[in-house]
Design a protein around this motif. Structure first.
Motif, PDB file in Angstrom:
ATOM      1  N   THR A  71       0.825  -1.209   0.000  1.00 20.13           N
ATOM      2  CA  THR A  71       0.000   0.000   0.000  1.00 20.13           C
ATOM      3  C   THR A  71       0.862   1.263   0.000  1.00 20.13           C
ATOM      4  N   VAL A  72       2.066   1.169   0.565  1.00 18.87           N
ATOM      5  CA  VAL A  72       2.980   2.319   0.586  1.00 18.87           C
ATOM      6  C   VAL A  72       3.419   2.654  -0.837  1.00 18.87           C
ATOM      7  N   ASN A  73       3.695   1.625  -1.633  1.00 15.46           N
ATOM      8  CA  ASN A  73       4.055   1.830  -3.037  1.00 15.46           C
ATOM      9  C   ASN A  73       2.914   2.487  -3.798  1.00 15.46           C
ATOM     10  N   ASP A  74       1.706   1.986  -3.577  1.00 17.92           N
ATOM     11  CA  ASP A  74       0.536   2.528  -4.273  1.00 17.92           C
ATOM     12  C   ASP A  74       0.337   4.007  -3.928  1.00 17.92           C
ATOM     13  N   GLU A  75       0.522   4.334  -2.673  1.00 16.15           N
ATOM     14  CA  GLU A  75       0.346   5.717  -2.227  1.00 16.15           C
ATOM     15  C   GLU A  75       1.403   6.627  -2.841  1.00 16.15           C
ATOM     16  N   TRP A  76       2.654   6.126  -2.927  1.00 17.39           N
ATOM     17  CA  TRP A  76       3.728   6.915  -3.539  1.00 17.39           C
ATOM     18  C   TRP A  76       3.431   7.191  -5.006  1.00 17.39           C
ATOM     19  N   VAL A  77       3.008   6.173  -5.741  1.00 17.18           N
ATOM     20  CA  VAL A  77       2.680   6.345  -7.158  1.00 17.18           C
ATOM     21  C   VAL A  77       1.595   7.396  -7.331  1.00 17.18           C
ATOM     22  N   LYS A  78       0.567   7.313  -6.522  1.00 17.67           N
ATOM     23  CA  LYS A  78      -0.541   8.271  -6.603  1.00 17.67           C
ATOM     24  C   LYS A  78      -0.062   9.685  -6.288  1.00 17.67           C
ATOM     25  N   GLU A  79       0.779   9.815  -5.301  1.00 17.23           N
ATOM     26  CA  GLU A  79       1.251  11.133  -4.859  1.00 17.23           C
ATOM     27  C   GLU A  79       2.115  11.817  -5.903  1.00 17.23           C
ATOM     28  N   VAL A  80       3.111  11.104  -6.443  1.00 13.68           N
ATOM     29  CA  VAL A  80       3.996  11.751  -7.416  1.00 13.68           C
ATOM     30  C   VAL A  80       3.291  11.954  -8.758  1.00 13.68           C
ATOM     31  N   SER A  81       2.352  11.078  -9.086  1.00 14.36           N
ATOM     32  CA  SER A  81       1.602  11.248 -10.330  1.00 14.36           C
ATOM     33  C   SER A  81       0.756  12.508 -10.283  1.00 14.36           C
ATOM     34  N   ASN A 112       3.999   5.283 -12.031  1.00 19.97           N
ATOM     35  CA  ASN A 112       4.165   3.857 -12.363  1.00 19.97           C
ATOM     36  C   ASN A 112       5.409   3.645 -13.225  1.00 19.97           C
ATOM     37  N   LYS A 113       5.641   4.552 -14.168  1.00 20.68           N
ATOM     38  CA  LYS A 113       6.816   4.439 -15.032  1.00 20.68           C
ATOM     39  C   LYS A 113       8.107   4.590 -14.226  1.00 20.68           C
ATOM     40  N   LEU A 114       8.125   5.563 -13.323  1.00 24.15           N
ATOM     41  CA  LEU A 114       9.313   5.785 -12.500  1.00 24.15           C
ATOM     42  C   LEU A 114       9.584   4.601 -11.580  1.00 24.15           C
ATOM     43  N   LEU A 115       8.526   4.046 -11.013  1.00 30.01           N
ATOM     44  CA  LEU A 115       8.683   2.882 -10.139  1.00 30.01           C
ATOM     45  C   LEU A 115       9.245   1.697 -10.920  1.00 30.01           C
ATOM     46  N   ALA A 116       8.718   1.480 -12.123  1.00 32.39           N
ATOM     47  CA  ALA A 116       9.204   0.378 -12.964  1.00 32.39           C
ATOM     48  C   ALA A 116      10.665   0.601 -13.353  1.00 32.39           C
ATOM     49  N   GLU A 117      11.010   1.857 -13.651  1.00 31.89           N
ATOM     50  CA  GLU A 117      12.390   2.164 -14.036  1.00 31.89           C
ATOM     51  C   GLU A 117      13.349   1.917 -12.878  1.00 31.89           C
ATOM     52  N   ALA A 118      12.956   2.337 -11.677  1.00 33.39           N
ATOM     53  CA  ALA A 118      13.808   2.120 -10.503  1.00 33.39           C
ATOM     54  C   ALA A 118      14.005   0.630 -10.250  1.00 33.39           C
TER      55      ALA A 118
END
Length: 344
Positions: A310-320, A327-333
């Motif tokens: 859920t922490v990952n999901d929240e981060w994606v939502k926040e930076v988006s 999602n793209k940045l998370l996949a790249e990392a």
């Protein structure tokens, strides 16, 4: 006549070595740990020694450990941007919200072997956050330390439910979110306040890599340490070693080359490796003190990972929401971490 005199001096300086003194630079290097900590003895001091050696003594460091320039760890970034310090080592987590994209490497179960993950972090910063989150700064190295271990005063949690309402020190925004998701009560604070908080019972536990333990006397203030197995770390923090950009730009070309030779992807991995070498020694010191070190089983860790998603999901939502593709940045990392881990 004056012009002719100056031209004559310039011509003479090319014939007589040393007629015009080469520029010398003194760098004020500041950080937050005591001078006995591995971060000082194995990283900062050797790095400064390399600069002195490779510049034939023309670059020197004045090192200010343990916030000797004044202020708090959260102010280190402002100090280097404002020129109070020329170079600082700090954690982006000490200034929440200023590195929202870079902190992707602090997400739960993101990083793997620390030297490879440090190379990955450097590449990620150069591509995605150099001009935005590092404005006014010249990055020298970016890295992640070893896996964060849970060090506890009295309790010995073995399953996630044992963390319920436990007051645990957190070093960053995302570690705070992770601990909350796991049911604990996170208490955010820099490492400089941690030992006193442990001794007074303000916190019951702390998340910390092994290498910091002896310098902060954590092994003397706790009884148990829980480690987490698997290829990925439960959590970590990003660390940065940055220089005031105007100071870097003011250097002559030959001294810039010395700085550049001691910066970048491989320097990031070197710093992480220097600190990694202290992990085993610190762990041994903790065992010698009579503390209990134990492992959270893989099947239990898997439950923690599922909950922490859920922490990952929240981060994606926040930076988006800030206009970037989370999602793209998370996949790249993730891809960078895997890429460098596979090159061991």
């Amino acid at each position: 006549m004056k012009a002719k005199h100056l031209l004559a001096l310039a011509a003479l300086s090319t014939l007589i070595p040393g007629a015009v003194l080469a520029q010398e630079v003194v760098l004020k290097v500041a950080h937050f740990v005591p001078p006995t900590a591995p971060g000082h003895t194995k990283f900062i001091a050797p790095w400064c020694d390399k600069l002195a050696s490779e510049s034939a003594g023309r670059i020197k460091c004045q090192i200010y450990p343990a916030m000797q320039l004044g202020g708090t760890p959260a102010q280190l970034l402002s100090q280097v941007r404002d020129g109070v310090a020329d170079v600082v080592w700090t954690l982006p987590g000490y200034t929440p919200g200023r590195f929202p994209v870079t902190e992707v490497f602090e997400l739960p179960f993101m990083t793997r072997e620390q030297e490879g993950s440090s190379r990955a972090l450097w590449d990620f910063v150069q591509k995605n956050t150099l001009k935005s989150e590092f404005a006014g700064l010249h990055p020298l190295a970016t890295w992640v330390p070893g896996p964060y271990t849970l060090h506890l005063r009295a309790a010995q949690p073995k399953v996630m439910a044992d963390l319920k309402d436990m007051k645990i020190r957190s070093s960053s925004r995302l570690t705070t979110r992770l601990l909350s998701a796991l049911g604990a009560s996170p208490v955010g604070m820099p490492v400089t306040q941690m030992s006193e908080a442990l001794s007074k019972g303000v916190i019951e536990a702390t998340m910390l890599p092994w290498e910091v333990v002896p310098a902060m006397k954590v092994h003397e203030l706790t009884k148990f340490s829980a480690e987490f197995g698997g290829d990925h770390t439960l959590t970590t923090t990003t660390m940065v070693f940055v220089m005031n950009k105007k100071k870097y730009d003011s250097l002559p070309a030959d001294l810039k080359k010395v700085i550049d030779a001691n910066s970048g992807r491989e320097t990031s991995a070197w710093v992480s490796g220097q600190l990694k070498s202290a992990d085993a020694a610190s762990r041994a010191v903790t065992l010698k003190n009579g503390n209990t070190i134990y492992q959270i089983p893989a099947e239990e860790t898997a439950k923690w990972k599922k909950t922490a998603s859920t922490v990952n999901d929240e981060w994606v939502k926040e930076v988006s929401a800030k206009g970037v593709d989370g999602n793209k940045l998370l996949a790249e990392a993730n891809a960078l971490v895997d890429h460098y881990a596979d090159k061991k």
